[in-house]
Design an enzyme around this catalytic site. Structure first.
Site, PDB file in Angstrom:
ATOM      1  N   ASP A   1      11.766  -6.447  16.706  1.00 56.08           N
ATOM      2  CA  ASP A   1      12.094  -7.159  15.483  1.00 56.08           C
ATOM      3  C   ASP A   1      10.787  -7.556  14.813  1.00 56.08           C
ATOM      4  O   ASP A   1       9.968  -8.266  15.402  1.00 56.08           O
ATOM      5  CB  ASP A   1      12.938  -8.406  15.784  1.00 56.08           C
TER       6      ASP A   1
ATOM      7  N   GLU B   1      15.007  -1.855  13.376  1.00 61.29           N
ATOM      8  CA  GLU B   1      15.954  -2.050  12.289  1.00 61.29           C
ATOM      9  C   GLU B   1      15.399  -1.436  11.018  1.00 61.29           C
ATOM     10  O   GLU B   1      14.247  -1.683  10.660  1.00 61.29           O
ATOM     11  CB  GLU B   1      16.196  -3.547  12.097  1.00 61.29           C
TER      12      GLU B   1
ATOM     13  N   ASP C   1      13.919 -14.781  16.781  1.00 68.19           N
ATOM     14  CA  ASP C   1      13.323 -13.440  16.787  1.00 68.19           C
ATOM     15  C   ASP C   1      13.623 -12.695  18.085  1.00 68.19           C
ATOM     16  O   ASP C   1      13.913 -11.494  18.069  1.00 68.19           O
ATOM     17  CB  ASP C   1      11.814 -13.549  16.556  1.00 68.19           C
TER      18      ASP C   1
END
Length: 384
Positions: free
Chosen positions: A184, A268, A350
């Site tokens: 992330d 992502e 996170d």
């Protein structure tokens, strides 16, 4: 596999003039061909192919005799690049080809063939330019394809040689939940891993911003066209180049370590271009270079036989409890941690997102992209 090797060149003053003539000629042909394609399409409703553009080069050389002093194959490569740009535009529906400017920080031209290298004598021979002293810090084996010669705004010359080593890409290794890493990315921390590790954001631009402001003021105070202004511009360009080198060095080291230690990487997909429209975050997002980082991860995964997984940008990775699957809909961006009201687990925002990215990537319906010859991972069921 195709791999590019970049080397530093040290041309003489006479060779610099010839190299710059090639750059100007290729830019001139590219812009002229782009103008012709637009004009023919508007007037006649048809498109000019790369073959048609190359057939017009002899007549163009008669009108501009200085083009005859340049390698003809480099001029043809300019037309091929233009044709590829139009193909990408019609395929991706964005990025209409633009005219090239001589004010671009990096100028380049291509040499498709008829060049040679000598690792022992340390030179590269380019058509119509002769041999140029080059530092070969790495030796390659394979069939040489395109060579791209470029010059930076600081006057440094480089050559990038595309080599086909004749080997196939390695098959991706099997991966499981334990051998998959979720990443992330963010601004406070450059990346948060599903293992709980947080990589600090070095903020190369922010640390040098004050120095950049000083150098930019010195440039603006110099008289246009003066030697002192040219010197001030060079100092500013060297500062920008240092920041870019620091950023690339950091991204390469982090991406190589991540790919080496895991069998699959899950990230992502982000709309970086849309996020850059936020003027409050644009400078930080541009400095952190998420797109470049994901690009490095993808091609390094292909090179070393790993799998690169991408999930959708709208998956609520931060709002879902990775233990029980509870969805906290009212989670604000300022909340860096939260407690699941269902199971009582305490989550770092996170780290929780990185774990969920890994779990989402191992489910077929959540994937938007897979880099590798085939999917060899095991499906994972998320907690309900």
């Amino acid at each position: 596999m195709l791999q590019a090797y970049m080397y530093r060149m040290y041309p003489s003053q006479e060779q610099v003039a010839l190299l710059m003539k090639h750059i100007h000629a290729c830019r001139f042909v590219y812009n002229h061909s782009l103008e012709q394609k637009i004009r023919v399409y508007e007037q006649e409703g048809r498109t000019l192919s790369c073959f048609d553009l190359n057939n017009r080069l002899p007549a163009l050389k008669e009108d501009y005799p200085w083009l005859k002093e340049v390698n003809s194959q480099s001029l043809q490569s300019a037309n091929k690049n233009l044709d590829n740009a139009f193909s990408r535009f019609f395929r991706e529906k964005k990025g209409f080809p633009r005219f090239k400017s001589k004010k671009n920080p990096v100028q380049s031209f291509q040499v498709p063939q008829s060049y040679s290298v000598d690792f022992d004598q340390r030179w590269i021979k380019l058509p119509k330019i002769s041999t140029i002293r080059t530092i070969f810090h790495r030796v390659f084996t394979g069939k040489m394809k395109y060579a791209t010669v470029s010059v930076t705004s600081t006057g440094k010359w480089f050559v990038s040689i595309l080599v086909d080593d004749g080997k196939n890409e390695p098959d991706p290794a099997p991966f499981t939940l334990d051998t998959t890493l979720g990443i992330d990315v963010g601004l406070k921390h450059f990346a948060t891993l599903s293992t709980g590790e947080k990589i600090e954001n070095p903020r190369h631009l922010k640390t040098s911003l004050q120095r950049l402001k000083v150098l930019q003021r010195r440039v603006s105070r110099k008289k246009k066209g003066s030697k002192n202004r040219e010197k001030a511009i060079q100092k500013l360009a060297r500062c920008h180049e240092k920041i870019a080198n620091q950023r690339n060095d950091f991204l390469h080291k982090v991406s190589f370590r991540v790919v080496s230690e895991n069998q699959a990487i899950a990230v992502e997909s982000l709309n970086v271009g849309g996020m850059m429209k936020n003027h409050l975050l644009a400078q930080g997002i541009g400095d952190v270079s998420w797109y470049a980082f994901f690009t490095m991860l993808e091609y390094k995964c292909r090179r070393y036989g790993k799998t690169f997984l991408k999930i959708g940008r709208f998956d609520p990775c931060s709002k879902i409890c990775n233990t029980c699957g509870y969805l906290k809909r009212d989670l604000a961006l300022s909340d860096r941690g939260w407690v699941c009201p269902d199971c009582g687990a305490h989550h770092d925002r996170d780290i929780n997102a990185a774990i969920n990215i890994k779990k989402f990537a191992l489910q077929e319906q959540n994937l938007v992209g897979v880099s590798g010859a085939g999917r060899t991972g095991e499906p994972v069921d998320l907690p309900q």
